[in-house]
Design an enzyme around this catalytic site. Structure first.
Site, PDB file in Angstrom:
ATOM      1  N   THR A  37      -1.775  -3.071   0.905  1.00 17.38           N
ATOM      2  CA  THR A  37      -2.829  -2.438   0.290  1.00 17.38           C
ATOM      3  C   THR A  37      -4.316  -2.854   0.609  1.00 17.38           C
ATOM      4  OG1 THR A  37      -1.657  -1.836  -1.774  1.00 17.38           O
ATOM      5  CG2 THR A  37      -3.932  -2.055  -2.011  1.00 17.38           C
ATOM      6  N   TYR A  51      -2.782   6.001  -2.402  1.00 16.93           N
ATOM      7  CA  TYR A  51      -3.528   5.766  -1.099  1.00 16.93           C
ATOM      8  C   TYR A  51      -2.449   5.328  -0.176  1.00 16.93           C
ATOM      9  CZ  TYR A  51      -2.567   1.193  -2.634  1.00 16.93           C
ATOM     10  OH  TYR A  51      -1.860   0.132  -3.452  1.00 16.93           O
ATOM     11  N   THR A 117       1.419  -6.454  -1.379  1.00 15.86           N
ATOM     12  CA  THR A 117       1.888  -7.317  -2.827  1.00 15.86           C
ATOM     13  C   THR A 117       3.488  -7.204  -3.019  1.00 15.86           C
ATOM     14  OG1 THR A 117       1.328  -5.637  -3.971  1.00 15.86           O
ATOM     15  CG2 THR A 117      -0.400  -7.166  -3.588  1.00 15.86           C
ATOM     16  N   ASP A 118       4.106  -5.841  -2.552  1.00 15.97           N
ATOM     17  CA  ASP A 118       5.455  -5.709  -3.041  1.00 15.97           C
ATOM     18  C   ASP A 118       6.327  -6.740  -2.746  1.00 15.97           C
ATOM     19  OD1 ASP A 118       4.397  -3.288  -3.890  1.00 15.97           O
ATOM     20  OD2 ASP A 118       5.909  -2.224  -2.965  1.00 15.97           O
ATOM     21  N   LYS A 190       5.315 -11.046  -8.495  1.00 15.02           N
ATOM     22  CA  LYS A 190       4.615  -9.712  -8.769  1.00 15.02           C
ATOM     23  C   LYS A 190       5.023  -9.342 -10.257  1.00 15.02           C
ATOM     24  CE  LYS A 190       2.949  -5.345  -7.358  1.00 15.02           C
ATOM     25  NZ  LYS A 190       2.856  -4.533  -6.360  1.00 15.02           N
ATOM     26  N   GLU A 312      27.502 -20.305 -20.181  1.00 11.40           N
ATOM     27  CA  GLU A 312      28.442 -19.358 -20.578  1.00 11.40           C
ATOM     28  C   GLU A 312      29.738 -18.899 -19.794  1.00 11.40           C
ATOM     29  OE1 GLU A 312      26.719 -15.581 -22.665  1.00 11.40           O
ATOM     30  OE2 GLU A 312      25.118 -16.501 -21.616  1.00 11.40           O
TER      31      GLU A 312
HETATM   32  N1  GLU Z   1       3.567  -0.965  -1.303  1.00  9.17           N
HETATM   33  C1  GLU Z   1       2.660  -1.325  -0.748  1.00  9.17           C
HETATM   34  C2  GLU Z   1       3.035  -2.822   0.171  1.00  9.17           C
HETATM   35  O1  GLU Z   1       3.453  -3.537  -0.594  1.00  9.17           O
HETATM   36  C3  GLU Z   1       1.293  -1.378  -1.115  1.00  9.17           C
HETATM   37  C4  GLU Z   1       1.415  -2.048  -2.499  1.00  9.17           C
HETATM   38  C5  GLU Z   1       0.283  -3.480  -2.433  1.00  9.17           C
HETATM   39  O2  GLU Z   1       0.058  -3.877  -1.047  1.00  9.17           O
HETATM   40  O3  GLU Z   1      -0.011  -3.705  -3.367  1.00  9.17           O
HETATM   41  O4  GLU Z   1       2.493  -3.020   1.016  1.00  9.17           O
END
Ligand code: GLU
Length: 355
Positions: A37, A51, A117-118, A190, A312
């Site tokens: 992103t 986007y 971020t993924d 995340k 457990e």
């Molecule tokens: N799903 C995309 C990625 O991980 C966009 C999400 C993001 O970067 O926040 O590249």
């Protein structure tokens, strides 16, 4: 003045000038862009969630934040241009090799990796395990694309460069940086997929960057970077041993476990309920798979806390491993790396205690 004295005075003066030039020289920070992103583009400024990721090239990202030039000599490398959910071992290994080459260069003081971020937490943890350096490595992303109102990428990049340029960041392991917050690669993940404070760690932040200055509050105790037994330079090829995750819930079936075994998966990370639990009706399936050579690692679908060994389920008797506080996706990476060296469950368990 004798000739000797004149030469000595000149030498002293020029050495002083060289020293003050080197004191003024800015650190060199490499920005390794991979997509996400932070390099995304939306149709309008109000598109903060709709986007396309991985569109904007690295030089445009750097030029959008001219203030980073005051912090460091910044140079960009376009390593990939990808949305991070599509990263496979091939891309992960390629990023690690490129970062490893950069930190080896004497003129490079730190590296910033811009990333989706993924799976940012996976790349950061992997680098933390395989790149031997005490130079700062910072993985940064954003939740809003550059085209959006109040885009968070530019300030995140500014803070990440400040962090990578700071001598105090040396030896702190691979860091994740967003929303002013410095987080450790091993235990941060995340947690929110909408807000700009997307990442957190149950053990707290390492510190914060405010107005381009890092402030430190904690340091990790686990093995990482220079102190790791894994090294990207020892890994050949562009894949890792195949390790997959199963997700726990009520009413499970053995189908996924058996299909993985048939497909040649070497280890299964059981992202179990609660304490990494395995339902009674699946115990025989997992014990049989273990007897056939499959490594079974009990992690948890619960994001905080840690999986207790022999609580457990009798892990010693079943020869299963527990992931300690590593989440399933990080457990997958540590297990894959471990399998490049050993098939011993004792050794694997030791690694889970140490990393
Ligand atoms: N799903 C995309 C990625 O991980 C966009 C999400 C993001 O970067 O926040 O590249």
């Amino acid at each position: 003045m004798t000739q000797y004295k004149m030469v000595k005075t000149l030498l002293t003066l020029s050495m002083g000038a060289m020293l003050s030039i080197s004191a003024l020289a800015k650190p060199t920070v490499m920005v390794v862009a991979t997509g996400g992103t932070i390099a995304g583009a939306g149709a309008s400024a109000t598109n903060s969630a709709t986007y396309t990721a991985a569109k904007v090239p690295v030089d445009t990202l750097i030029n959008a934040v001219p203030q980073i030039k005051d912090l460091a000599d910044v140079k960009g490398v376009q390593a990939l241009q990808i949305a991070s959910e599509s990263i496979t071992d091939k891309e992960l290994l390629s990023i690690a090799r490129q970062v490893n080459d950069l930190v080896k260069k004497p003129e490079v003081n730190g590296v910033v990796i811009t990333h989706g971020t993924d799976t940012l937490e996976e790349t950061a943890f992997f680098l933390n395990l395989v790149v031997h350096t005490d130079k700062p490595i910072v993985v940064v992303g954003s939740m809003r694309p550059p085209s959006a109102l109040s885009a968070d990428g530019p300030l995140n990049l500014y803070g990440a460069v400040a962090l990578a340029a700071s001598p105090e960041s040396k030896g702190k392991g691979v860091m994740m940086f967003m929303n002013d917050t410095i987080l450790a690669a091993r235990d941060s993940s995340k947690r929110i997929n909408i807000h700009t404070n997307a990442f957190d760690s149950q053990w707290g932040a390492l510190g914060m960057v405010v107005e381009g200055k890092p402030y430190w509050f904690r340091q990790g105790v686990k093995r990482q970077t220079n102190n790791s037994e894994f090294n990207i330079e020892d890994i050949k090829g562009d894949s890792l041993p195949l390790v997959q995750i199963t997700y726990g819930s009520d009413s499970m079936t053995p189908v996924a476990y058996e299909a993985y075994a048939k497909a040649g998966v070497k280890a299964i990370i059981n992202a179990g309920t609660g304490n990494g639990s395995v339902p009674n009706y699946l115990v025989d399936t997992l014990r049989n798979l273990r007897q056939q050579g499959m490594i079974i690692v009990r992690a948890s679908r619960v994001q905080d806390g840690f999986v207790l060994r022999n609580a457990e389920k009798p892990d010693d008797e079943y020869d299963w491993v527990v992931a300690h506080d590593l989440n399933p996706q990080k457990a997958r990476l540590l297990t894959a790396l471990a399998l490049t060296k050993t098939n011993s469950t004792k050794e694997l368990q030791r690694m889970f205690w140490q990393y």
